[in-house]
Design an enzyme around this catalytic site. Structure first.
Site, short mmCIF file in Angstrom:
data_model
loop_
_atom_site.label_atom_id
_atom_site.label_comp_id
_atom_site.label_asym_id
_atom_site.label_seq_id
_atom_site.Cartn_x
_atom_site.Cartn_y
_atom_site.Cartn_z
CG ASP A 301 -2.22 0.79 0.95
OD1 ASP A 301 -3.27 0.46 1.52
OD2 ASP A 301 -2.14 1.76 0.16
CD GLU A 494 -7.09 5.39 2.57
OE1 GLU A 494 -6.84 5.75 1.41
OE2 GLU A 494 -6.21 4.96 3.35
C1 GLC Z 1 -4.54 4.18 -0.08
C2 GLC Z 1 -5.40 2.99 0.18
C3 GLC Z 1 -5.42 1.99 -0.95
C4 GLC Z 1 -5.18 2.69 -2.28
C5 GLC Z 1 -3.79 3.29 -2.24
C6 GLC Z 1 -3.47 4.07 -3.53
O1 GLC Z 1 -3.92 4.61 1.10
O2 GLC Z 1 -5.20 2.26 1.38
O3 GLC Z 1 -6.70 1.33 -0.92
O4 GLC Z 1 -5.29 1.75 -3.35
O5 GLC Z 1 -3.59 4.13 -1.13
O6 GLC Z 1 -4.30 5.20 -3.62
#
Ligand code: GLC
Length: 607
Positions: A301, A494
């Site tokens: 991530d 988030e």
């Molecule tokens: C974010 C998320 C993830 C996403 C990534 C790229 O923090 O946790 O779901 O795909 O970053 O944006």
């Protein structure tokens, strides 16, 4: 075989007829020969790559981290991403495609000319693009119990994503949300693994029967594993479970995704029993890649490896731990030069073997060959017109209809009819941003006219001329037959959406609802929210209640249910609490909810 959209079929037919699909015959290096099996091409290419070529393939900066486009070639970058708020300006489909092609052309100038793979979060349509079709968030799709619909949404989303050149979608989230306090509850199809398993059909929609199809993109099963099971629903928190429970609740959706051939898996920020997932070798290497037989590639991530030791930034030890745990590509938005230097040092020190580096590259390059990127690296502009198309919006409207859950309907207050004098109030009645929620033309989303679409109010006004709107409810009186209050949550994404305290309606909504209650006019509430809210205290004042979730741009789908053009079929994908202190509350846990998992009313007769 799923009938592909007319456009996709014509694209395929055209390619075959015109022979543009016919790969170049064998001339030059084997990896450039599209007649050869992918495995052969990968091995040939690997044999030609330097260590720096290989390190670059494992590195994914944010496009905003590329201050000098030449760095894409200089550092042999294999992938880029646009994070939730990383849109080109102007934010139009053409400027997205131009941006993608610009980076791709730079990548192709390297000695081996290995194309980029570019990722975005198209988690409810190609939501980063202004004017794209925005579908209901996953919690609403879970309420439809319609895997075929999910597959069609996956395909429509892929057409729009591919229409901007992008080849990789960080979606679907296959998280099983167990505590509704979690800010990502709406990204989940529901609280039981069976829903994410059945709705994983969206992956087949996105990837198509072959990744080579012009309208196919690589999907991502995320976030592995246990992100929806954290204590207190804390985003990026700690999931404390015996392995048997982790396997029972959180693993089945990933098995389903692997069985569907999902191309990539993204690792969760959360921890399992005290160990950050980004350093969890047993679960990634042994379970995901070994037991489930996952042959695609694993992506971290965003800055995810930084969290392994709990300190800011990443260290050589964290780089080694994450790569040796089975992560094949690291999402390192800005510190990509430091990451490449650090990983090189760890390989040279023998902490990361060349076998591991080659395995990661083999997995990544295999997807690039399967996508046909070496033959057709640039945007297929014939798909650009699908973005926000009538067909896609009609599909989204159907998804909205099927996602609405009728929770209360007394005195036959619903469905409305066009002869009734209807009063509409509420902060989310005429607000595309609120009805779309987070991940909409910006990471956190925002209230207001964030992108073109139809608000719930506009949908109601199309259904009846007898509709009056007053956002805060001023003007309600006994002359109205019925009032409809569209209330709930404003956008978030988030951790910013975590609700460790109260889960009730905000004061703005409560004030609006009080005006309606004091008027004595029968009231229907439409709840626009990413999760169940704590509404038991207010429910007795309401004659009707519809859980609308986060329907996206096609608010007329909500009006279709309110006016009986569609007899509601939605079923709760999550248990609806009686009060916030019941959280976590899930089917079978012995608690008594306000509305049980699977609950949903229909109109007694179709109108
Ligand atoms: C974010 C998320 C993830 C996403 C990534 C790229 O923090 O946790 O779901 O795909 O970053 O944006």
């Amino acid at each position: 075989m799923r009938v592909r959209s007319k456009l996709t079929l014509s694209l395929l037919a055209g390619a075959l007829l015109l022979g543009s699909h016919t790969p170049a015959l064998a001339s030059g290096p084997a990896y450039r020969n599209a007649w050869l099996p992918v495995r052969v091409r990968v091995n040939d290419l690997l044999s030609r790559m330097t260590l720096d070529d290989k390190l670059g393939q494992m590195t994914q900066p944010e496009r905003l981290g590329i201050t000098d486009p030449a760095d894409v070639a200089k550092y042999r970058i294999g992938s880029l991403l646009s994070g939730g708020s990383s849109q080109p300006s102007p934010n139009t489909p053409v400027s997205w495609a131009d941006m993608y092609d610009g980076f791709q052309k730079t990548a192709l100038t390297t000695p081996l000319g290995i194309p980029l793979i570019y990722g975005v979060d198209a988690v409810h349509g190609h939501n980063g693009v202004y004017g794209a079709t925005v579908f209901p968030h996953n919690i609403g799709l879970g309420a439809t119990r319609d895997p075929d619909l999910a597959e069609r949404i996956g395909h429509a989303t892929a057409e729009e994503v591919a229409g901007t050149g992008i080849d990789w979608n960080f979606s679907p989230c296959l998280c099983v949300a167990r505590n509704d306090r979690w800010g990502r509850t709406y990204e989940s199809f529901g609280e039981v693994p069976e829903l994410a398993v059945s709705m994983s059909s969206i992956i087949t929609g996105m990837q198509g029967r072959s990744l080579k199809s012009p309208s196919s993109v690589v999907a991502t099963a995320k976030h592995f594993i246990g992100d929806g099971g954290t204590t207190g629903g804390k985003d990026q928190g700690e999931t404390t479970l015996p392995e048997s429970e982790l396997r029972k609740i959180h693993l089945p959706p990933f098995k389903a995704a692997v069985d569907r051939g999902v191309g990539t898996v993204m690792i969760s920020y959360s921890s399992w029993n005290g160990v950050k997932m980004h350093g969890q070798s047993y679960l990634i290497n042994n379970v995901l890649k070994g037991e489930l037989g996952f042959k695609g590639f694993v992506i971290s991530d965003y800055n995810g490896i930084d969290q392994i030791d709990g300190q800011k930034g990443f260290t050589p030890a964290e780089v080694t731990a994450s790569i040796n745990a089975g992560i094949d590509m690291v999402m390192v938005p800005f510190e990509f030069k430091k990451f490449i230097d650090t990983l090189r040092g760890e390989v040279q020190a023998g902490h990361v073997t060349m076998a591991r580096i080659d395995d990661a590259n083999r997995r990544i390059l295999t997807k690039k060959f399967e996508l046909g990127l070496f033959e057709k690296p640039l945007t297929d502009r014939r798909l650009t017109s699908t973005i926000g198309s009538k067909d896609h919006r009609a599909l989204a409207r159907q998804a909205v209809r099927e996602s609405q859950v009728l929770l209360k309907n007394e005195h036959g207050v619903l469905p409305l009819n066009k002869h009734e004098k209807v009063f509409v109030a509420g902060k989310s009645a005429n607000d595309i941003g609120n009805q779309a929620g987070g991940w909409t033309v910006g990471w956190q989303g925002t209230s207001g006219p964030v992108t073109p679409g139809t608000t719930i109010l506009q949908g109601m006004q199309q259904a009846s001329k007898n509709v009056t709107f007053s956002k805060d409810g001023t003007g309600i009186d006994k002359s109205y037959d019925v009032a409809v209050a569209v209330v709930g949550e404003t956008p978030y994404a988030e951790g910013k959406g975590d609700r460790p305290q109260g889960m009730g309606l905000d004061q703005t909504d409560l004030d609006t609802l009080k005006k309606l209650k004091d008027s004595g006019v029968p009231t229907v509430v439409v709840l626009v929210s990413g999760r169940p809210l704590d509404i038991a205290a207010q429910l007795p004042d309401w004659d009707g209640l519809v859980a609308s979730w986060l329907p996206g741009t096609e608010g007329d789908g909500v009006a279709d249910v309110l006016f009986g053009a569609y007899n509601p079929t939605g079923k709760l994908p999550v248990t609806w609490m009686k009060s916030a202190d019941q959280q976590p509350i899930n089917v079978g846990d012995g608690q008594t909810p306000l509305f049980p998992f699977g609950y949903g009313l229909r109109y007694r007769k179709h109108f």
